[in-house]
Design an enzyme around this catalytic site. Structure first.
Site, PDB file in Angstrom:
ATOM      1  N   ASP A 262      -0.260  12.287   0.648  1.00  0.00           N
ATOM      2  CA  ASP A 262      -0.821  13.206  -0.337  1.00  0.00           C
ATOM      3  C   ASP A 262      -0.527  14.633   0.143  1.00  0.00           C
ATOM      4  O   ASP A 262       0.458  15.260  -0.300  1.00  0.00           O
ATOM      5  CB  ASP A 262      -2.337  12.935  -0.472  1.00  0.00           C
ATOM      6  CG  ASP A 262      -3.094  13.984  -1.281  1.00  0.00           C
ATOM      7  OD1 ASP A 262      -2.478  14.917  -1.807  1.00  0.00           O
ATOM      8  OD2 ASP A 262      -4.340  13.872  -1.392  1.00  0.00           O
TER       9      ASP A 262
ATOM     10  N   LYS B  82       0.452  15.249  -7.141  1.00  0.00           N
ATOM     11  CA  LYS B  82      -0.500  16.257  -7.639  1.00  0.00           C
ATOM     12  C   LYS B  82       0.319  17.490  -7.996  1.00  0.00           C
ATOM     13  O   LYS B  82       0.916  18.114  -7.106  1.00  0.00           O
ATOM     14  CB  LYS B  82      -1.484  16.661  -6.534  1.00  0.00           C
ATOM     15  CG  LYS B  82      -2.586  15.673  -6.248  1.00  0.00           C
ATOM     16  CD  LYS B  82      -3.511  16.193  -5.157  1.00  0.00           C
ATOM     17  CE  LYS B  82      -4.549  15.136  -4.800  1.00  0.00           C
ATOM     18  NZ  LYS B  82      -5.236  15.444  -3.523  1.00  0.00           N
TER      19      LYS B  82
ATOM     20  N   LYS C 271     -13.311   7.538   0.526  1.00  0.00           N
ATOM     21  CA  LYS C 271     -12.986   8.529   1.541  1.00  0.00           C
ATOM     22  C   LYS C 271     -13.420   7.961   2.888  1.00  0.00           C
ATOM     23  O   LYS C 271     -14.531   7.401   2.997  1.00  0.00           O
ATOM     24  CB  LYS C 271     -13.738   9.827   1.256  1.00  0.00           C
ATOM     25  CG  LYS C 271     -13.260  10.538  -0.007  1.00  0.00           C
ATOM     26  CD  LYS C 271     -11.843  11.055   0.174  1.00  0.00           C
ATOM     27  CE  LYS C 271     -11.447  11.968  -0.971  1.00  0.00           C
ATOM     28  NZ  LYS C 271     -10.074  12.484  -0.789  1.00  0.00           N
TER      29      LYS C 271
ATOM     30  N   SER D  12     -12.572   8.324  -7.161  1.00  0.00           N
ATOM     31  CA  SER D  12     -12.612   8.650  -5.741  1.00  0.00           C
ATOM     32  C   SER D  12     -14.074   8.769  -5.322  1.00  0.00           C
ATOM     33  O   SER D  12     -14.831   9.529  -5.925  1.00  0.00           O
ATOM     34  CB  SER D  12     -11.869   9.969  -5.531  1.00  0.00           C
ATOM     35  OG  SER D  12     -11.959  10.388  -4.197  1.00  0.00           O
TER      36      SER D  12
ATOM     37  N   LYS E  53     -11.426   4.250  -4.798  1.00  0.00           N
ATOM     38  CA  LYS E  53     -10.870   4.871  -3.573  1.00  0.00           C
ATOM     39  C   LYS E  53     -12.029   5.374  -2.742  1.00  0.00           C
ATOM     40  O   LYS E  53     -12.893   6.099  -3.238  1.00  0.00           O
ATOM     41  CB  LYS E  53      -9.935   6.006  -3.989  1.00  0.00           C
ATOM     42  CG  LYS E  53      -9.714   7.105  -2.955  1.00  0.00           C
ATOM     43  CD  LYS E  53      -8.537   7.977  -3.351  1.00  0.00           C
ATOM     44  CE  LYS E  53      -8.737   9.437  -2.982  1.00  0.00           C
ATOM     45  NZ  LYS E  53      -7.588  10.266  -3.392  1.00  0.00           N
TER      46      LYS E  53
ATOM     47  N   GLY F  79      -6.009  13.788  -7.973  1.00  0.00           N
ATOM     48  CA  GLY F  79      -6.926  14.696  -8.665  1.00  0.00           C
ATOM     49  C   GLY F  79      -7.484  15.713  -7.695  1.00  0.00           C
ATOM     50  O   GLY F  79      -7.475  15.498  -6.473  1.00  0.00           O
TER      51      GLY F  79
ATOM     52  N   ASP G  31      -8.757   6.941   1.654  1.00  0.00           N
ATOM     53  CA  ASP G  31      -8.139   8.259   1.834  1.00  0.00           C
ATOM     54  C   ASP G  31      -8.798   8.956   3.015  1.00  0.00           C
ATOM     55  O   ASP G  31     -10.004   9.213   3.006  1.00  0.00           O
ATOM     56  CB  ASP G  31      -8.335   9.093   0.560  1.00  0.00           C
ATOM     57  CG  ASP G  31      -7.615  10.441   0.616  1.00  0.00           C
ATOM     58  OD1 ASP G  31      -6.959  10.729   1.641  1.00  0.00           O
ATOM     59  OD2 ASP G  31      -7.707  11.203  -0.371  1.00  0.00           O
TER      60      ASP G  31
ATOM     61  N   GLU H 149      -4.245   6.494   2.387  1.00  0.00           N
ATOM     62  CA  GLU H 149      -3.728   7.809   2.016  1.00  0.00           C
ATOM     63  C   GLU H 149      -3.922   8.791   3.174  1.00  0.00           C
ATOM     64  O   GLU H 149      -5.022   8.908   3.727  1.00  0.00           O
ATOM     65  CB  GLU H 149      -4.511   8.254   0.765  1.00  0.00           C
ATOM     66  CG  GLU H 149      -3.987   9.464   0.057  1.00  0.00           C
ATOM     67  CD  GLU H 149      -4.834   9.762  -1.199  1.00  0.00           C
ATOM     68  OE1 GLU H 149      -5.531   8.864  -1.714  1.00  0.00           O
ATOM     69  OE2 GLU H 149      -4.806  10.916  -1.640  1.00  0.00           O
TER      70      GLU H 149
HETATM   71  O1  SMG Z   1     -10.288  14.701  -8.975  1.00  0.00           O
HETATM   72  O2  SMG Z   1     -11.281  12.828  -8.591  1.00  0.00           O
HETATM   73  C1  SMG Z   1     -10.747  13.850  -8.215  1.00  0.00           C
HETATM   74  C2  SMG Z   1     -10.633  14.100  -6.720  1.00  0.00           C
HETATM   75  C3  SMG Z   1      -9.905  13.018  -6.044  1.00  0.00           C
HETATM   76  O3  SMG Z   1     -10.286  12.468  -3.794  1.00  0.00           O
HETATM   77  C4  SMG Z   1      -9.781  13.238  -4.563  1.00  0.00           C
HETATM   78  N1  SMG Z   1      -9.065  14.295  -4.164  1.00  0.00           N
HETATM   79  O4  SMG Z   1      -7.346  14.110  -1.069  1.00  0.00           O
HETATM   80  O5  SMG Z   1      -7.007  13.088  -2.890  1.00  0.00           O
HETATM   81  C5  SMG Z   1      -7.650  13.891  -2.230  1.00  0.00           C
HETATM   82  C6  SMG Z   1      -8.855  14.599  -2.774  1.00  0.00           C
HETATM   83  C7  SMG Z   1      -8.696  16.060  -2.600  1.00  0.00           C
HETATM   84  C8  SMG Z   1      -9.764  16.851  -3.216  1.00  0.00           C
HETATM   85  S1  SMG Z   1     -11.004  17.253  -2.145  1.00  0.00           S
HETATM   86  C9  SMG Z   1     -11.331  18.867  -2.590  1.00  0.00           C
HETATM   87 MG    MG Z   2      -5.929  12.520  -0.904  1.00  0.00          MG
END
Ligand code: SMG
Ligand code: MG
Length: 370
Positions: free
Chosen positions: A239, A263, A163, A135, A161, A291, A189, A214
């Protein structure tokens, strides 16, 4: 088993680089680790809640409080605790799934260690290694983003992925698609940053051959996700909205989501995550493992979960060095874009006691019966 005490460890864990999403930027993680000490041995669970209630309504101080005042006392008063019974034991508390998941996982770890069984074999894992994605946070500039993505590609990650948020979407996605080539696995995402007014804009993502988008809209707005899913060809994946199996099945039935990010922390624990996995397999809905920047303790359990047959897309199960210079356990290291599923009893990893001390934000709090 009988739980004799619960320990609440609060750690400040530095990140190797800041991580920015549509709801903010973080430079470290405040981690709550729960250790249960039982008559059959000890177990650990990691709470995935963040410092502030911005990804979900839960946050780490709140989780600690609900464990201290409700979950901990209920568990310490119970004569016979099993991981399978934890959800019922905690049902009198509404919500607080991340707190419940941390305690349930610690109990499961103790229970499985006592019978020399790994999370993977208890979960029904079928693979010995899992495909990993990574991510990538919002960057200050497109060149900085491309540098970071290039680094992960050179490390072997099998899926990227990105953001996104309003003002950081089409341009970075186009630039990364250009860098990766047409067939590389790429997804985005939004962490709830859009509204249905952005529908025409989001449709333009269809040009980039994305695996999925996402959680574009707020978690309780299933209806807008249905509208978007009907209007774009990029699959919509929920998610934040997926807090239990029932809600997930409802969202699938309504056409709001055709792929699910599982998750365990967000759903109250690995047992509920397994139930959702099984339901998705039955419905033919692909799932992948999300994650929450977990340390090795949480990562170990995620990697075991991601080895189940329904997890057909690479997860956000990156290597320890994606986030941490030093991990709380032995590090997870990428080999050919994959992580090896732990096979030792329980989570299969060992908490480094010296780091518990070095990272402690405050003294350990111990909850005891009576
Ligand atoms: O563990 O690599 C990881 C994080 C992956 O992007 C990630 N998580 O929305 O999926 C999601 C985000 C939430 C965590 S942000 C605190
Ligand atoms: Mg997410």
């Amino acid at each position: 088993m009988r739980v004799r005490s619960l320990e609440l460890h609060r750690l400040a864990v530095p990140l190797v680089r800041p991580f920015e999403t549509s709801f903010g930027r973080q430079t470290g993680r405040q981690v709550l680790m729960v250790r249960v000490r039982t008559d059959v041995g000890d177990g650990w669970g990691e709470c995935v809640a963040g410092t502030d209630p911005v990804y979900s309504s839960e946050y780490v101080d709140g989780c600690e409080d609900v464990i201290r005042h409700y979950l901990g006392p209920a568990m310490l008063a119970a004569d016979d605790v099993t991981a399978e019974g934890v959800a019922a034991l905690f049902a009198f508390v509404i919500g607080h799934r991340m707190a419940k998941a941390a305690v349930e996982t610690a109990v499961l770890d103790a229970q499985l260690r006592a019978v020399d069984t790994s999370f993977a074999s208890y979960f029904g894992a079928e693979r010995t290694e899992v495909d990993c994605g990574v991510s990538v946070g919002i960057s200050p500039t497109i060149p900085a983003l491309l540098d970071e993505v290039s680094l992960y590609v050179s490390q072997g990650y099998r899926r990227i992925k990105l953001k996104i948020k309003p003002g950081w979407d089409l341009e970075p996605v186009a630039a990364v698609r250009d860098l990766l080539g047409t067939d590389a696995l790429l997804q985005v995402d939004a962490n709830t940053a859009y509204t249905l007014l952005d529908l025409d804009h989001l449709r333009r993502l269809d040009e980039y051959n994305l695996l999925l988008i996402e959680q574009p809209f707020v978690e309780d707005d299933i209806r807008s996700h249905v509208s978007l899913a009907g209007a774009i060809s990029t699959p919509v994946c929920l998610d934040e909205s997926i807090v239990n199996t029932e809600l997930a099945l409802d969202a699938i039935d309504r056409g709001a989501t055709s792929i699910i990010n599982i998750k365990a922390g967000r759903m109250g624990g690995y047992l509920e995550a397994l139930a959702l996995h099984d339901a998705c397999v039955e419905q033919g809905v692909p799932v992948w493992c999300g994650g929450m920047l977990e340390t090795g303790v949480g990562r170990a359990a995620n990697v075991a979960l991601a080895a189940l047959p329904g997890f057909t897309l690479p997860g956000d199960t990156s290597a320890s060095d994606r986030y941490f210079a030093e991990d709380l356990t032995e590090p997870f290291v990428l080999h050919d874009g994959r992580l090896t599923v732990p096979t030792g009893p329980g989570s299969g990893v060992t908490v480094r006691e010296e780091l518990l001390g070095a990272w402690a934000q405050r003294p350990v709090e111990v909850l005891r019966a009576g």
